[in-house]
Design an enzyme around this catalytic site. Sequence first.
Site, PDB file in Angstrom:
ATOM      1  N   ASN A 174     -12.070  17.870  21.920  1.00 16.67           N
ATOM      2  CA  ASN A 174     -11.558  16.508  21.893  1.00 16.67           C
ATOM      3  C   ASN A 174     -10.045  16.502  22.057  1.00 16.67           C
ATOM      4  OD1 ASN A 174     -10.785  13.901  21.283  1.00 16.67           O
ATOM      5  ND2 ASN A 174     -11.429  13.989  19.148  1.00 16.67           N
ATOM      6  N   CYS A 175      -9.574  15.902  23.140  1.00 17.10           N
ATOM      7  CA  CYS A 175      -8.129  15.824  23.384  1.00 17.10           C
ATOM      8  C   CYS A 175      -7.389  15.177  22.222  1.00 17.10           C
ATOM      9  CB  CYS A 175      -7.876  15.031  24.669  1.00 17.10           C
ATOM     10  SG  CYS A 175      -6.140  14.655  24.986  1.00 17.10           S
TER      11      CYS A 175
END
Length: 249
Positions: free
Chosen positions: A136-137
Amino acid sequence: MKWRLIPLFAAPGRVQMAIDRWLLEQHSSGSHPSTLRFYTWSPAAISLGYHQHKYPEAWQHLTWQGQLVDLVRRPTGGRAVLHQGELTYAVVTSGLNGSRTQVYQKLCDFLIQGWRSLGIELHYGTAGRGYIDHPNCFGTATSADLVLANGTKLIGSAQLFSQGAVLQHGSIRLEPDTELFAEVFGTKAEPIALPMAIRGECLTVMVAEALMKAATSCFDMQFEVQPLSPLEWAAIESMQIKYGSGKKK
């Protein structure tokens, strides 16, 4: 100096990524000016970093509001981003010196100034390269990302260089659907405490306008507003076919 400003519009992720790639190629060849644009993704989508090949199989079957969530590969690096309830910016320019981080920060100045004009102070993240193990960025914030005072990540950006030109685009979290976010990443989305004055149906337009105004000062230029022409759309469509943008594997 004049830059091109492409008006805000929504489109599928494969189209938006093809536009960004096309703008970089055109600018790096000297046939297109520096450009700023803002856009949204319709339908909602998850974008994968160019080198991100591992992700949950369930992502290929997600739906939101009755539509399948697109799975799209970006031309830039980084981790997965959920594009729903957010605004994406893209800058294509050249002539910037320094390291990648220094270029990030030069191009992020307008984001910091624009949000400051809306009453929100942003700072750079401090996480190291541990982000590469996080799908997840928005699960971590590096020195190329912008966070709120409480450490919540507001803007995640990524870059691609080509012949002295750079594409930097990034996702600005505004009002993400917390249930969809949790379904994608298995964790609750941190709420963004936006001032009451900039909440509401016109939120994306208000934020984009504030950032455009800040960009004219930071980049010392003027904008020429110019939508994409039919010929440009045809070239972008050819690029989608060439790179296969947005096709699920």
